[in-house]
Scaffold this motif. Structure first.
Motif, PDB file in Angstrom:
ATOM      1  N   VAL A 271     137.206 116.694  23.401  1.00 47.96           N
ATOM      2  CA  VAL A 271     137.528 116.936  21.999  1.00 47.96           C
ATOM      3  C   VAL A 271     138.347 118.220  21.876  1.00 47.96           C
ATOM      4  CG1 VAL A 271     136.618 117.225  19.667  1.00 47.96           C
ATOM      5  CG2 VAL A 271     135.369 115.823  21.330  1.00 47.96           C
ATOM      6  N   PHE A 272     139.585 118.086  21.366  1.00 51.49           N
ATOM      7  CA  PHE A 272     140.447 119.242  21.129  1.00 51.49           C
ATOM      8  C   PHE A 272     140.314 119.698  19.679  1.00 51.49           C
ATOM      9  CE2 PHE A 272     142.323 117.420  24.906  1.00 51.49           C
ATOM     10  CZ  PHE A 272     142.689 118.543  25.654  1.00 51.49           C
ATOM     11  N   ALA A 273     140.673 120.934  19.428  1.00 53.21           N
ATOM     12  CA  ALA A 273     140.506 121.519  18.102  1.00 53.21           C
ATOM     13  C   ALA A 273     141.361 120.839  17.049  1.00 53.21           C
ATOM     14  CB  ALA A 273     140.824 123.020  18.151  1.00 53.21           C
ATOM     15  N   ASP A 274     142.457 120.208  17.447  1.00 59.84           N
ATOM     16  CA  ASP A 274     143.354 119.576  16.475  1.00 59.84           C
ATOM     17  C   ASP A 274     142.943 118.141  16.136  1.00 59.84           C
ATOM     18  OD1 ASP A 274     143.992 118.323  18.830  1.00 59.84           O
ATOM     19  OD2 ASP A 274     146.154 118.642  18.680  1.00 59.84           O
ATOM     20  N   ALA A 275     141.796 117.695  16.631  1.00 60.21           N
ATOM     21  CA  ALA A 275     141.332 116.333  16.368  1.00 60.21           C
ATOM     22  C   ALA A 275     140.746 116.216  14.965  1.00 60.21           C
ATOM     23  CB  ALA A 275     140.275 115.940  17.398  1.00 60.21           C
ATOM     24  N   ASP A 276     140.592 114.986  14.506  1.00 61.96           N
ATOM     25  CA  ASP A 276     139.816 114.704  13.297  1.00 61.96           C
ATOM     26  C   ASP A 276     138.351 114.872  13.689  1.00 61.96           C
ATOM     27  OD1 ASP A 276     138.293 113.510  11.292  1.00 61.96           O
ATOM     28  OD2 ASP A 276     139.736 111.916  10.909  1.00 61.96           O
ATOM     29  N   SER A 301     128.753 110.794  28.524  1.00 61.54           N
ATOM     30  CA  SER A 301     127.630 111.708  28.729  1.00 61.54           C
ATOM     31  C   SER A 301     128.045 113.149  28.995  1.00 61.54           C
ATOM     32  CB  SER A 301     126.765 111.202  29.895  1.00 61.54           C
ATOM     33  OG  SER A 301     127.550 111.016  31.056  1.00 61.54           O
ATOM     34  N   ARG A 302     129.326 113.390  29.300  1.00 61.16           N
ATOM     35  CA  ARG A 302     129.830 114.766  29.459  1.00 61.16           C
ATOM     36  C   ARG A 302     130.782 115.043  28.300  1.00 61.16           C
ATOM     37  NH1 ARG A 302     132.891 116.044  34.292  1.00 61.16           N
ATOM     38  NH2 ARG A 302     133.562 113.875  34.328  1.00 61.16           N
ATOM     39  N   ILE A 303     130.348 115.860  27.356  1.00 67.20           N
ATOM     40  CA  ILE A 303     131.136 116.140  26.160  1.00 67.20           C
ATOM     41  C   ILE A 303     131.854 117.474  26.352  1.00 67.20           C
ATOM     42  CG2 ILE A 303     131.060 116.375  23.660  1.00 67.20           C
ATOM     43  CD1 ILE A 303     128.322 114.898  23.784  1.00 67.20           C
ATOM     44  N   LEU A 304     133.162 117.409  26.496  1.00 62.11           N
ATOM     45  CA  LEU A 304     133.988 118.589  26.754  1.00 62.11           C
ATOM     46  C   LEU A 304     134.662 118.995  25.450  1.00 62.11           C
ATOM     47  CD1 LEU A 304     135.645 117.359  30.089  1.00 62.11           C
ATOM     48  CD2 LEU A 304     133.365 118.340  29.721  1.00 62.11           C
ATOM     49  N   ILE A 305     134.393 120.213  24.978  1.00 63.15           N
ATOM     50  CA  ILE A 305     134.800 120.637  23.642  1.00 63.15           C
ATOM     51  C   ILE A 305     135.623 121.913  23.738  1.00 63.15           C
ATOM     52  CG2 ILE A 305     133.981 121.219  21.322  1.00 63.15           C
ATOM     53  CD1 ILE A 305     131.235 119.976  22.225  1.00 63.15           C
ATOM     54  N   GLU A 306     136.756 121.944  23.054  1.00 66.33           N
ATOM     55  CA  GLU A 306     137.572 123.159  23.047  1.00 66.33           C
ATOM     56  C   GLU A 306     136.750 124.317  22.474  1.00 66.33           C
ATOM     57  OE1 GLU A 306     142.148 124.540  22.082  1.00 66.33           O
ATOM     58  OE2 GLU A 306     141.462 122.546  21.455  1.00 66.33           O
ATOM     59  N   ARG A 307     136.827 125.460  23.116  1.00 71.75           N
ATOM     60  CA  ARG A 307     135.903 126.562  22.821  1.00 71.75           C
ATOM     61  C   ARG A 307     135.949 127.011  21.362  1.00 71.75           C
ATOM     62  NH1 ARG A 307     133.273 129.303  26.535  1.00 71.75           N
ATOM     63  NH2 ARG A 307     134.779 128.680  28.157  1.00 71.75           N
ATOM     64  N   SER A 308     137.128 126.997  20.745  1.00 71.98           N
ATOM     65  CA  SER A 308     137.249 127.493  19.370  1.00 71.98           C
ATOM     66  C   SER A 308     136.448 126.670  18.361  1.00 71.98           C
ATOM     67  CB  SER A 308     138.717 127.523  18.948  1.00 71.98           C
ATOM     68  OG  SER A 308     139.271 126.207  18.955  1.00 71.98           O
ATOM     69  N   ILE A 309     136.104 125.434  18.697  1.00 72.42           N
ATOM     70  CA  ILE A 309     135.328 124.592  17.785  1.00 72.42           C
ATOM     71  C   ILE A 309     133.970 124.224  18.382  1.00 72.42           C
ATOM     72  CG2 ILE A 309     137.362 123.599  16.677  1.00 72.42           C
ATOM     73  CD1 ILE A 309     136.806 121.067  18.484  1.00 72.42           C
ATOM     74  N   ASP A 439     147.764 115.571  18.959  1.00 69.75           N
ATOM     75  CA  ASP A 439     148.993 115.922  19.681  1.00 69.75           C
ATOM     76  C   ASP A 439     149.373 114.762  20.591  1.00 69.75           C
ATOM     77  OD1 ASP A 439     150.896 116.896  21.498  1.00 69.75           O
ATOM     78  OD2 ASP A 439     150.085 118.937  21.417  1.00 69.75           O
ATOM     79  N   LEU A 440     150.394 113.998  20.216  1.00 69.52           N
ATOM     80  CA  LEU A 440     150.768 112.800  20.967  1.00 69.52           C
ATOM     81  C   LEU A 440     151.235 113.132  22.380  1.00 69.52           C
ATOM     82  CD1 LEU A 440     151.001 109.742  20.691  1.00 69.52           C
ATOM     83  CD2 LEU A 440     153.351 110.060  19.907  1.00 69.52           C
ATOM     84  N   GLY A 441     151.961 114.220  22.535  1.00 71.28           N
ATOM     85  CA  GLY A 441     152.410 114.607  23.868  1.00 71.28           C
ATOM     86  C   GLY A 441     151.234 114.920  24.774  1.00 71.28           C
ATOM     87  N   ARG A 442     150.273 115.673  24.255  1.00 73.22           N
ATOM     88  CA  ARG A 442     149.079 115.988  25.034  1.00 73.22           C
ATOM     89  C   ARG A 442     148.329 114.716  25.423  1.00 73.22           C
ATOM     90  NH1 ARG A 442     145.488 119.552  21.716  1.00 73.22           N
ATOM     91  NH2 ARG A 442     146.325 121.322  22.906  1.00 73.22           N
ATOM     92  N   VAL A 443     148.178 113.815  24.477  1.00 69.80           N
ATOM     93  CA  VAL A 443     147.461 112.562  24.740  1.00 69.80           C
ATOM     94  C   VAL A 443     148.090 111.826  25.917  1.00 69.80           C
ATOM     95  CG1 VAL A 443     147.096 110.239  23.829  1.00 69.80           C
ATOM     96  CG2 VAL A 443     146.500 112.236  22.440  1.00 69.80           C
ATOM     97  N   HIS A 444     149.404 111.679  25.914  1.00 69.08           N
ATOM     98  CA  HIS A 444     150.057 110.938  26.995  1.00 69.08           C
ATOM     99  C   HIS A 444     149.952 111.680  28.331  1.00 69.08           C
ATOM    100  CE1 HIS A 444     151.652 107.481  24.926  1.00 69.08           C
ATOM    101  NE2 HIS A 444     152.028 108.250  23.918  1.00 69.08           N
ATOM    102  N   ARG A 445     149.962 112.996  28.300  1.00 66.47           N
ATOM    103  CA  ARG A 445     149.775 113.746  29.544  1.00 66.47           C
ATOM    104  C   ARG A 445     148.389 113.491  30.117  1.00 66.47           C
ATOM    105  NH1 ARG A 445     152.433 117.732  26.477  1.00 66.47           N
ATOM    106  NH2 ARG A 445     150.480 118.868  26.039  1.00 66.47           N
ATOM    107  N   LEU A 446     147.379 113.530  29.250  1.00 63.69           N
ATOM    108  CA  LEU A 446     146.013 113.353  29.734  1.00 63.69           C
ATOM    109  C   LEU A 446     145.751 111.934  30.219  1.00 63.69           C
ATOM    110  CD1 LEU A 446     145.612 116.178  28.494  1.00 63.69           C
ATOM    111  CD2 LEU A 446     143.335 115.420  27.765  1.00 63.69           C
ATOM    112  N   ILE A 447     146.319 110.957  29.552  1.00 61.45           N
ATOM    113  CA  ILE A 447     146.136 109.573  29.990  1.00 61.45           C
ATOM    114  C   ILE A 447     146.548 109.418  31.450  1.00 61.45           C
ATOM    115  CG2 ILE A 447     147.047 107.224  29.730  1.00 61.45           C
ATOM    116  CD1 ILE A 447     147.126 107.762  26.686  1.00 61.45           C
ATOM    117  N   ARG A 448     147.647 110.046  31.817  1.00 65.58           N
ATOM    118  CA  ARG A 448     148.143 109.932  33.193  1.00 65.58           C
ATOM    119  C   ARG A 448     147.333 110.771  34.179  1.00 65.58           C
ATOM    120  NH1 ARG A 448     152.991 107.549  34.059  1.00 65.58           N
ATOM    121  NH2 ARG A 448     154.195 106.903  32.238  1.00 65.58           N
TER     122      ARG A 448
END
Length: 501
Positions: A271-276, A301-309, A439-448
């Protein structure tokens, strides 16, 4: 968290029902006369019995499947498809009975089992359609020869299916293998066989010849091992834990069986900070605190959360968990049912202790069993564990690396995209992953970059039979579903006909 106490679980202990194996078109008890108790995990009481099948029963079932094979493989694809469609209609007609048996047997809430039955019928129809599309290829190699390939069924195949979703897996796997022209011996989970045996009753009504599908219940160490090592079984398809997958691989080396393995997972949900964040919190919760109490290979089962949120998002998860209803899985109001059986219940409880011992902070949850209900409640003897979340910064800990298979998650903070990817991939497993970001660019980077067979973006646990499903790393080695779903059940044969110039 809400506890449902006004719903009385059905199938009381005084009404124990016996279910029978299907071998060669006949329903029968185990050869040795033994039985296995099926315990309703909602109450902890025995409600049914299934045969304790062993090597003798597997031998009989394999013989029946072998005897039926030549006729079945020669049955026109259109006729195989017609039989499967009739089975799908029968499953729909008996859907209410089947989901109730499934929920009673393993505790999975009706919010999941009811739609899963209807989805299973749809998957049978999908495989029926694929039966009529099996083709080979013509290859232009020489002007003096005709060269082409054909695809053929393996013959007798063995299916070992898991206890967390036995009926859904039975409908999916059997329909694909049968559509491809194989004959089958199914070994259901010894602790959750009832719904499978019930669904098998409707195969003959659909017109399936005796011996094409056989179902032998029993312990894995008896019936399961006998199926894996049987010399006439050409292929084994197994869905379950990675540890059991390794044992099956070792046992199968004696006769070099073809293996299709769909194994465990420890899926990251990022989960990134810019998510809904509202939508993300609902989906992340539903990804682990499920109707099956987190007993899903794809559980996030592993929830990875951006630190600011991080703190805010953990609070959102806590609020959602506090509103969930634990109770009778047959009740419409129930969000999460019990753990499927006693030893798994104790295993998950032990992981809760491990998390605290490792120094992780218990953010919420942790209670189980009788702690959750009044002593007079019929649910007080059930295998319930409430939604539980640990917070840690140590991804090497056991609760971060080992598959718990229960409603227990761990939350970790990350600062950068690079760190999120590193944490996501720092696992032996690679079954699924979730990403929340605008962030669409980030999404496509992570998918790969994320090593998993499925990546969900701004959603989670969305599956469909038209889309391939597979694992990477120690999460499996063969894809299922999708437009090429029957490939798993077919072998290639090359043909070269020399006919001269």
């Amino acid at each position: 968290m809400s506890i449902a106490t006004n719903e009385s679980p059905t199938a009381p202990s005084s009404n124990v029902v016996d279910y029978l194996q299907l071998i060669g078109g006949e329903f029968r008890a185990a050869s040795n006369g033994g039985w296995i108790d099926s315990v309703n995990p909602t109450t902890g009481q025995v409600w049914a019995r299934v045969p304790a099948g062993n090597t003798d029963d597997i031998d009989l079932a394999v013989a029946a499947a072998s005897a039926a094979y030549e006729d079945w493989r020669s049955t026109p694809a259109a006729q195989r498809a017609s039989i499967l469609r009739a089975w799908a209609r029968s499953v729909r007609e008996h859907a209410d009975e089947l989901w109730r048996l499934d929920s009673t047997d393993n505790g999975r809430a009706r919010v999941e089992t009811s739609p899963a039955i209807l989805g299973g019928a749809g998957q049978i129809e999908f495989h029926a359609g694929l039966a009529e599309t099996i083709t080979g290829e013509t290859v232009d190699i020489s002007p003096t020869a005709s060269t082409y390939s054909v695809r053929e069924p393996f013959g007798v195949v063995g299916l070992i299916i898991p206890w967390n979703a036995p009926l859904a897996m039975f409908l999916a796997k059997v329909s694909a293998a049968v559509a491809a022209g194989n004959t089958i011996v199914v070994k259901p989970p010894e602790r959750a066989s009832v719904s499978v045996l019930a669904a098998a009753r409707y195969l003959a009504d659909a017109g399936l010849p005796p011996g094409v599908v056989n179902v032998v219940t029993g312990e894995g160490s008896a019936a399961g091992e006998a199926l894996v090592i049987h010399p006439e079984v050409r292929k084994i398809s197994f869905t379950g834990s990675t540890a059991t997958g390794r044992r099956i691989t070792e046992k199968s080396t004696s006769n070099l069986k073809v293996l299709g393995l769909e194994l465990g997972g420890k899926s990251p949900h990022i989960v990134f900070a810019d998510a809904d964040l509202d939508a993300a919190a609902i989906s992340v919760s539903a990804g682990i605190f499920t109707g099956s109490a987190g007993q899903a290979c794809i559980a996030g089962s592993r929830i990875l959360i951006e630190r600011s949120i991080f703190e805010d998002f953990v609070d959102r998860l806590r609020i959602i968990a506090s509103r969930m209803t634990l109770g009778d899985p047959l009740a419409e109001s129930t969000d999460m049912g019990p753990i499927a059986f006693d030893t798994q219940f104790e295993k998950v409880r032990e992981y809760v202790k491990v998390g605290s011992a490792e120094g992780a902070t218990l953010a919420f949850g942790g209670r189980s069993g009788a702690e959750l209900f009044d002593e007079a409640s019929p649910l007080s003897g059930g295998y319930f564990i409430e939604p539980t979340l640990f917070v840690t910064d140590d991804n090497t800990s056991r609760i971060c690396q080992e598959e718990i298979f229960g409603p227990v998650a761990v939350a970790l903070a990350f600062d950068t995209e690079e760190e999120a990817v590193a944490l996501a991939n720092d696992s032996l497993y690679g079954l699924a992953a979730g990403v929340w970001s605008s962030d669409l660019g980030r999404v496509h980077r992570l998918i790969r970059r994320i090593r998993s067979g499925t990546v969900w973006v701004n959603t989670y646990r969305r599956l469909h039979w038209a889309l391939p499903f597979s694992g990477q790393k120690e999460s499996g080695n063969r894809p299922s579903n999708g437009p090429h779903a029957l490939d798993e059940w077919l072998e290639h044969k090359s043909v070269w006909i020399e006919h001269g110039a």
